[in-house]
Design an enzyme around this catalytic site. Structure first.
Site, PDB file in Angstrom:
ATOM      1  N   ASP A 134      29.300 -22.423  30.159  1.00 29.53           N
ATOM      2  CA  ASP A 134      29.504 -22.883  28.783  1.00 29.53           C
ATOM      3  C   ASP A 134      28.197 -23.550  28.357  1.00 29.53           C
ATOM      4  O   ASP A 134      27.848 -24.637  28.832  1.00 29.53           O
ATOM      5  CB  ASP A 134      30.691 -23.857  28.751  1.00 29.53           C
ATOM      6  CG  ASP A 134      30.996 -24.352  27.335  1.00 29.53           C
ATOM      7  OD1 ASP A 134      30.090 -24.338  26.490  1.00 29.53           O
ATOM      8  OD2 ASP A 134      32.139 -24.785  27.094  1.00 29.53           O
ATOM      9  N   TYR A 163      34.918 -30.154  28.675  1.00 28.27           N
ATOM     10  CA  TYR A 163      35.601 -30.415  27.401  1.00 28.27           C
ATOM     11  C   TYR A 163      37.118 -30.486  27.623  1.00 28.27           C
ATOM     12  O   TYR A 163      37.691 -29.619  28.297  1.00 28.27           O
ATOM     13  CB  TYR A 163      35.234 -29.320  26.395  1.00 28.27           C
ATOM     14  CG  TYR A 163      36.043 -29.403  25.121  1.00 28.27           C
ATOM     15  CD1 TYR A 163      36.075 -30.576  24.374  1.00 28.27           C
ATOM     16  CD2 TYR A 163      36.796 -28.324  24.672  1.00 28.27           C
ATOM     17  CE1 TYR A 163      36.842 -30.670  23.222  1.00 28.27           C
ATOM     18  CE2 TYR A 163      37.552 -28.400  23.516  1.00 28.27           C
ATOM     19  CZ  TYR A 163      37.575 -29.591  22.799  1.00 28.27           C
ATOM     20  OH  TYR A 163      38.336 -29.683  21.667  1.00 28.27           O
ATOM     21  N   ARG A 165      39.711  -5.744  13.100  1.00 29.01           N
ATOM     22  CA  ARG A 165      39.917  -6.468  14.373  1.00 29.01           C
ATOM     23  C   ARG A 165      39.006  -5.874  15.445  1.00 29.01           C
ATOM     24  O   ARG A 165      38.452  -6.585  16.272  1.00 29.01           O
ATOM     25  CB  ARG A 165      41.391  -6.399  14.806  1.00 29.01           C
ATOM     26  CG  ARG A 165      41.592  -6.954  16.202  1.00 29.01           C
ATOM     27  CD  ARG A 165      43.022  -7.290  16.599  1.00 29.01           C
ATOM     28  NE  ARG A 165      44.041  -6.473  16.025  1.00 29.01           N
ATOM     29  CZ  ARG A 165      44.333  -5.206  16.382  1.00 29.01           C
ATOM     30  NH1 ARG A 165      43.647  -4.621  17.352  1.00 29.01           N
ATOM     31  NH2 ARG A 165      45.280  -4.532  15.770  1.00 29.01           N
ATOM     32  N   LYS A 176      29.397 -25.444  17.075  1.00 29.64           N
ATOM     33  CA  LYS A 176      28.477 -26.563  17.278  1.00 29.64           C
ATOM     34  C   LYS A 176      27.058 -26.191  16.832  1.00 29.64           C
ATOM     35  O   LYS A 176      26.854 -25.903  15.669  1.00 29.64           O
ATOM     36  CB  LYS A 176      28.558 -27.003  18.741  1.00 29.64           C
ATOM     37  CG  LYS A 176      30.014 -27.194  19.247  1.00 29.64           C
ATOM     38  CD  LYS A 176      30.737 -28.245  18.455  1.00 29.64           C
ATOM     39  CE  LYS A 176      32.124 -28.634  18.891  1.00 29.64           C
ATOM     40  NZ  LYS A 176      33.122 -27.637  19.155  1.00 29.64           N
TER      41      LYS A 176
HETATM   42  O1  P1T Z   1      36.367 -26.226  19.282  1.00 34.00           O
HETATM   43  P1  P1T Z   1      36.081 -24.847  19.765  1.00 34.00           P
HETATM   44  O2  P1T Z   1      35.133 -24.077  18.910  1.00 34.00           O
HETATM   45  O3  P1T Z   1      37.325 -24.074  20.094  1.00 34.00           O
HETATM   46  O4  P1T Z   1      35.266 -25.007  21.153  1.00 34.00           O
HETATM   47  C1  P1T Z   1      35.813 -25.597  22.292  1.00 34.00           C
HETATM   48  C2  P1T Z   1      34.704 -26.194  23.130  1.00 34.00           C
HETATM   49  C3  P1T Z   1      34.260 -25.498  24.243  1.00 34.00           C
HETATM   50  N1  P1T Z   1      33.257 -25.988  25.019  1.00 34.00           N
HETATM   51  C4  P1T Z   1      32.657 -27.151  24.737  1.00 34.00           C
HETATM   52  C5  P1T Z   1      31.560 -27.646  25.623  1.00 34.00           C
HETATM   53  C6  P1T Z   1      33.052 -27.894  23.618  1.00 34.00           C
HETATM   54  O5  P1T Z   1      32.414 -29.046  23.371  1.00 34.00           O
HETATM   55  C7  P1T Z   1      34.115 -27.408  22.799  1.00 34.00           C
HETATM   56  C8  P1T Z   1      34.613 -28.171  21.625  1.00 34.00           C
HETATM   57  N2  P1T Z   1      34.283 -29.522  21.651  1.00 34.00           N
HETATM   58  C9  P1T Z   1      34.626 -30.458  20.717  1.00 34.00           C
HETATM   59  C10 P1T Z   1      35.360 -30.184  19.621  1.00 34.00           C
HETATM   60  C11 P1T Z   1      34.137 -31.819  20.981  1.00 34.00           C
HETATM   61  O6  P1T Z   1      34.120 -32.664  20.064  1.00 34.00           O
HETATM   62  O7  P1T Z   1      33.709 -32.070  22.118  1.00 34.00           O
END
Ligand code: P1T
Length: 379
Positions: free
Chosen positions: A170, A98, A46, A195
């Site tokens: 972000d 988001y 961890r 992503k």
């Molecule tokens: O899904 P996760 O890895 O927890 O990330 C969250 C997140 C944070 N910031 C942005 C700009 C994002 O697009 C996302 C996740 N977005 C999607 C799953 C989506 O389809 O837009």
């Protein structure tokens, strides 16, 4: 080292045991000690894991930061940043962001006594009106999800510095290939590494990168104390993904341009949101802070008809109807009923997330196949 070289070598060294070019997947929870505290730098996974550390070094290198941190999801990374705050603190955030980030802010952290001001930051002059003595942090996405608004990072960072606030960007949609927020004055860069960094739709992961040692130490403490880390197998996969980030992004940008230009000329389409179009309201800022304009394209149809939008996303064959973005394959989404359903309708419509809005994550397939798919689906 220049960027393309960094995607392959940044922060990496060959494994000291056998010289393996890729770091081994250290699939272990713990490490043998010769005497209590007598270990080789690793006690418990961890806290530290060599495969995760290799990835964290790559994150830091790509964003021109000094310290990288990997988490079990993008939201876990955001959660760690918010744990820097305490009840009574205030945050100024972009209103277009988001849906899951909005949900974390309003449904979890508002309950803990943190106050959020959600505002449009297309014009940064308005930000100072929302800063109070309790404000501690400014949160931005640029490009925003899903409206593709562009926020002037340098201008926001000047406001943050003037008021002694942390600026978090972000950078999920842009990736460090297109923009490096730390160089533009941000304090923390955050990614959903699920992503473009991972790039192959096979891992959920989050990342933070900072320059400042004291801030990094506070975040490492939170990462270890709260424990939302990612595993070594996923760390390996994202590290592998990063090695082709620059070539994938180049193609995402080319295909994104082709798709945006096709849609902009289509008689049934009302608005196309892609920062590379001259008609985009912040095209000039995009040009100044981004290297290119990316593969995310949103659009609305004339008449703003919900059923028509649903039919279009259902008709697509090469684009897959799915949440998420940034993988090699093209995806389509309907934000109002999918990724942004957790934002109340009147809030979401204020930012432009109307019923006919469709969001495309343009992949790296042949451009002709993508255009033909849109042609047959839109009609
Ligand atoms: O899904 P996760 O890895 O927890 O990330 C969250 C997140 C944070 N910031 C942005 C700009 C994002 O697009 C996302 C996740 N977005 C999607 C799953 C989506 O389809 O837009």
């Amino acid at each position: 080292m220049k960027f393309n070289t960094k995607t392959i070598h940044g922060g990496q060294q060959h494994d000291p045991a056998y010289g393996s070019v890729m770091p081994p997947i250290y699939q272990t929870s713990t490490y043998a000690q010769s005497t209590p505290g007598g270990h080789k730098g690793y006690e418990y996974s961890r806290t530290h894991n060599p495969t995760r550390n290799a990835l964290e070094n790559a994150f830091a290198s790509l964003e021109n930061g000094n310290f990288g941190l990997a988490f079990g999801s993008g939201l876990a990374a955001i959660d760690a940043v918010l744990k820097l705050l305490k009840p009574g603190d205030e945050v100024v955030s972009t209103s277009d962001l988001y849906g899951g980030t909005y949900r974390l802010f309003t449904k979890i952290y508002e309950e803990f006594g943190i106050k959020f001001h959600f505002i449009s930051m297309n014009n940064t002059d308005k930000i100072e009106e929302y800063i109070t003595p309790d404000t501690k942090l400014i949160w931005i996405e640029t490009p925003t999800n899903p409206m593709m608004n562009i926020i002037d990072i340098v201008s926001v960072s000047k406001i943050a510095k003037k008021h002694n606030l942390l600026l978090v960007v972000d950078n999920t949609f842009a990736t460090p290939y297109l923009q490096q927020p730390l160089d533009l004055g941000a304090d923390i860069v955050m990614h959903s590494a699920t992503k473009y960094l991972g790039g192959h739709s096979d891992v959920v992961m989050g990342a933070l990168v900072v320059k400042d040692k004291e801030l990094a130490d506070r975040l490492y403490f939170i990462q270890n104390a709260s424990g939302a880390i990612c595993g070594p197998q996923d760390s390996f996969l994202v590290l592998r993904g990063i090695k082709t980030l620059h070539v994938r992004m180049q193609r995402h940008c080319e295909n994104g341009k082709a798709v945006a230009e096709y849609l902009a000329k289509h008689p049934k389409i009302e608005n196309v949101y892609w920062p590379g179009l001259k008609s985009h309201s912040n095209h000039e800022i995009a040009k100044s802070q981004m290297k290119d304009f990316g593969g995310m394209v949103s659009f609305t149809t004339k008449g703003n008809n919900y059923e028509e939008a649903i039919k279009i996303v259902e008709n697509l064959k090469v684009f897959t109807l799915a949440e998420s973005l940034g993988g090699v394959e093209s995806l389509a989404g309907h934000p109002a009923s999918m990724t942004h359903a957790s934002i109340p309708k009147e809030e979401r419509e204020k930012t432009g997330v109307v019923d006919s809005l469709i969001r495309l994550s343009v992949g790296i397939e042949d451009e002709e196949d993508l255009i033909e798919d849109l042609r047959q689906a839109i009609g």
